[in-house]
Structure formats: C-alpha cells, structure tokens
Design an enzyme around this catalytic site. Structure first.
Site, PDB file in Angstrom:
ATOM      1  N   VAL A 131     -15.739-161.394  54.624  1.00  0.00           N
ATOM      2  CA  VAL A 131     -16.039-159.970  54.467  1.00  0.00           C
ATOM      3  C   VAL A 131     -16.064-159.545  53.003  1.00  0.00           C
ATOM      4  CG1 VAL A 131     -15.110-159.436  56.754  1.00  0.00           C
ATOM      5  CG2 VAL A 131     -13.624-159.229  54.739  1.00  0.00           C
ATOM      6  N   LYS A 132     -15.507-160.358  52.142  1.00  0.00           N
ATOM      7  CA  LYS A 132     -15.509-160.101  50.687  1.00  0.00           C
ATOM      8  C   LYS A 132     -15.215-158.644  50.352  1.00  0.00           C
ATOM      9  CE  LYS A 132     -18.334-164.066  49.237  1.00  0.00           C
ATOM     10  NZ  LYS A 132     -18.871-164.561  50.524  1.00  0.00           N
TER      11      LYS A 132
END
Lengths: 303, 303
Positions: B107-108
């Site tokens: 998901v950074k």
C-alpha cells in the site's frame, strides 16, 4: 473549451477569495462533535462509522465553502473505514467540487511505473470523483513522479510533492547530505513542473513545505519560484500567519502561489476553550474568519 | 494463546515452504487474460471492472496458495476502481488469509502522527481484512514510522519500509549524501525494529531492498542482519535467483529472513511465448514452479 490546468484554476480561485487559506478535512473520529460520535465506537459497523465521518465532512465543507479556494480531505481518516471510507472520501471530493472548491486529495501516494500510473488515474482521472490535485511521496525517485505528471498532462490535474515537512523527526532524512536532500527533491519538482506551467506563471506541480520552518521558507521560495506551495503547520501545529509570509513574495498579488493549511484549528475549533458553548459550526466558521484575517494582515492584503 | 508476531509467522511459513518466493498480485487491467477483459474497458462501470480484477486475483491466489508463504497484493490496481476497488482489495486480502497465506499489503502509505495511525489501523488492525504486513514510505522521517510500529505492537503485524528500490531513477534521492540516505533509513529500520523482535531472531519491521542491486545486497544484509527483506525485481524486472542470494546468508535455513517477489512473471506468464497455448492458470503455475526451483538452486535448498 478545455478546462484550464490546475495551476491556473488555483490562481483564479486564490484571486477570487484574496487569501491563501486552505481548510483541511481531517475527520479524526476521536475529535468529532457528539452528534457524530458513532465514528469512534470501535464496535460499531465500519459502514456506520464511515457515514458519520462523511456527514461531518460534508457539513464542514458547507461551513467553509463560500470563503476558501480549496479544501484538502485527508484520505487516511476515510480509509480507516475500509471500502466504506473510500466511498465516503469520493462523496466528500464530489461535494467539494460541486460547491465550487478545488479539492486537494491528501493521499500521499507514491510508487513506480504502471503502479504509479494506476494511483494517478485513480485520484486524478477516474469518475466518480477525481481530485483537482493530490499529494505524493518522492522517496522512490524522480522517475516515480513522472507517471503522476503524465496524468496531469492528460487531465489538467495538479500535484504537491512532499519536499520538507514540519514534524520533529523530519530532519534526519530530509536534511541529509549537502546540499540537503530536500533541496535535491525541490530541484526535481521544478524540473518536472517546467512541463506543466500555467498561463498564470505557476506550475501545476507544487511542493509541500512545512510552515514551521519559517527561516527555510524564503530559501525554498528562491529554489522554487514558480511552484505552488502547500504549507501545513498553521494553527494547531504552531506556525503563525507571519511565519508563512516568505512563501508569498508577490507584492501585487500577495495571496498568489500557495495554500496555507489549517485542519484541526478549523474543524475542531469547538473544542477550544474560547469557543465553548457555541455550536461546532459557529466555532469553525469563526476560526476560519480569524485565519483569513490573520493571513490577510500578515500578507498585507486588503479584504 | 496469543498469535505469534509477524516476524515469527513469516519464519514459520518460510520454513514450511522451504523457499522465499512471494507472489505479487498486481492485476494490471491491460494485461489480464481475455475472460477478465472488462477490467480494461474504460467505458465500463468501475464496479464491473473491479469485479473482474477481483475474480482474477482470487483465481491467481488459488493457483499459488499451496506453494508459497505469502502474497503481496498491489493496492494501486484496486484503488484504480475507487471504493469498488477498495472492496475488492479487502476480499483479496481475506481470501489470501483464508487460504493460509501471509498477506503483505503493498500500500506504500506514509504520513505523520494520528494520520499515520489511521493508515496503520486501516491496514493492520481493522476488520474485515487486516493485512499481515504492509509497505510504507520513510520520507517524512523516522517519527512517521512509529505509529505504524505501534500498531504492530498492538496486533502483531509487520512492516516493510522502503529503503532501496530498483527503478532507474531511484539513485538520485536514495543514494544522496555520504553515507547514502538509504543507509540512514536502514539504520532507523533496525532501531525501530529492535522493539519488535520475534523469537525467531528476526524483527517484524522489514525493509524493501531492490533485488537488481545485487552488489548492494550483501552490504544491506550486513547493515540489517535481523531485518526481513522484501526483494522486488525478480523475473520481469531483471534480477535472477543468484542475484538475491546475498540476502539469504543463513546456511542452515537458507530460505530465512526474506521474500523474493515476482508479480508479472507469475501472473502474466501466459503472455510469454513459451507458454502460448496453455491456459493462464497453467502458465502461472509452471512459472511459479520455475521460480521456486530457481530460488532453491541458487540458495542451496533441497526440496
């Protein structure tokens, strides 16, 4: 007729309201007024909690819509409720745009290649609710910013790249090296922004520059003279209107080229002692009036 | 009995499959098999496009579930479809966990203070579908990592902090300064990870270290000896099994302490010449077998 690009839409909106105040829509569930308290009930269904956060956000937008150029909804406080929250975020973005506001999605995404393109399309191009601009992370490299810039070229959106932030621990990475890393990032912001210049003379590629580093602001303005600044840190985070003045050097149009964000200071003004007794909407409305007056005074803007 | 923390769950799962291969679930709509082609029809409703991406992802998980320790769904290719995509992502995470896999949400995210906490809760704590671990951005500072680490302490989740990536433009920022920025980030990963050590001797705070920099890998392993590595870049991005070997120095348990990601090389193996004619599932299944065999050979693992 093609819609103007973000840089020009932003300048037009700033010219209209004659101040750079931005309202952050950060519906932290633990801080919402009592009528929305289901949002903080961990045992309640995510759908109901998301609905409360959405209702508060829409009401807050209605309180401020006539007096600001833009709002900045914070994605995290919607994503907290999973896909229900994602839907609420879309509705908040739609409502902001329907009220004539520029909507800066504070989504802080960042990835490379086709993955970055997917994020860019998700937030800047797709129905039902594209944002006018989004915030993005630079760590992966300047090439990770390109797919976002490409989406802006296709659809006229804008970006605010994280350059320098105001949290206590930001220095270790952002000031690393000589010149400091943030200056290297700033140079890339300028380089990428050169292909997205508006008729107003500013770029659609902006920079997030923490407003508590007032001494740094003039330096960043010199490094990025045609870059719109998104300045967090006003109000609850400690910066004053005077602190942000170096970001606004245009004496003829002193509202020009930046946005000064206040989130909790507006949304949760009812929690401050001075506003006790007032409705939350009245408290927020008055807090916004104060912010606008402060900014105009500090920047030498006649109302 | 409390569930083991991420570090220990990861080591247990690696011990079981005896290889560090990780399958990335990156359902790029333009690359999906024909039966899912509605995903790339820009005019189709986002809900239908999201459903196609979900169906492909669930089927891909079923193809690989018996042979890998973990999967890594890429959030961007779900978010592309707005809240419909967010729901699909949740179902993909749930399905992966139901199949006994560790799920690393790519998901950074990255933010500060209560905003970072909201992201951490969203992806590591909330029903319906918490991930076992997520990827996060370090740019905002080491203090921006703390709220994510706190969530891991509460619920036993894990993190993979972006340290060094394999894209061409990554060097300008990540190698800035002396020592290079990525080494400074690595030190913080180790420091924060020290409070999340598993019984296995590894931490729940991992690092993303690009696998195309083989010469750098041994150095990163020395800097971060007890940090699980997430190594992108295998296969489609150019790294070989031999290139990743320096990340796995444990001669007794050579599968230990890391995950080697292949996304397109598995998911879209049917598009390669060698697999033409086969069903996409057969092509993916054979590509996974090849990856596992390659990794075991390079790391000296008996099947």
């Amino acid at each position: 007729m093609k819609e103007p690009i973000f840089a020009d839409r932003l300048e037009e909106a700033l010219e209209r309201v004659r101040h750079p105040g931005l309202v952050g829509i950060d519906p932290h569930p633990d801080l919402l007024p009592r009528e929305y308290e289901v949002a903080r009930e961990r045992a309640a269904p995510l759908e109901e909690r998301a609905a409360a956060v959405e209702a508060f956000s829409l009401a807050l937008i209605d309180v401020v819509a006539d007096r600001v150029a833009a709002i900045k909804p914070q994605s995290a406080f919607f994503e907290l409720f999973g896909s229900h929250g994602a839907r609420a975020f879309e509705r908040v973005v739609s409502h902001g745009r329907a009220r004539g506001l520029l909507v800066i999605g504070d989504v802080k995404r960042g990835d490379i290649a086709s993955t970055a393109s997917a994020y860019a399309t998700a937030f800047l191009e797709n129905a039902p609710a594209p944002c006018d601009a989004i915030t993005i992370h630079p760590y992966l490299g300047a090439d990770s910013l390109d797919p976002f810039a490409d989406a802006c070229k296709r659809r006229g959106g804008g970006l605010f790249v994280l350059v320098r932030t105001s949290n206590p621990g930001s220095a270790l990475f952002q000031l690393h090296g000589d010149p400091p890393l943030c200056d290297v990032v700033a140079r890339e912001v300028v380089r990428i922004g050169a292909s997205l210049m508006g008729e107003c003379g500013y770029s659609s590629v902006g920079a997030v520059v923490g407003a508590t580093q007032s001494s740094e602001l003039a330096r960043f303005r010199a490094l990025m003279p045609r870059t719109p600044f998104l300045l967090p840190g006003y109000g609850a985070q400690g910066a004053s209107a005077k602190d942000v003045a170096p970001a606004f050097p245009d004496r003829l149009r002193p509202w020009s080229g930046g946005l000064v964000n206040s989130s909790r200071g507006i949304a949760f003004a009812w929690r401050e002692g001075a506003s006790s007794g007032a409705s939350w909407k009245d408290a927020s409305s008055r807090a916004l009036d104060r912010m606008i007056a402060d900014l105009r005074l500090a920047l030498g803007i006649r109302a």
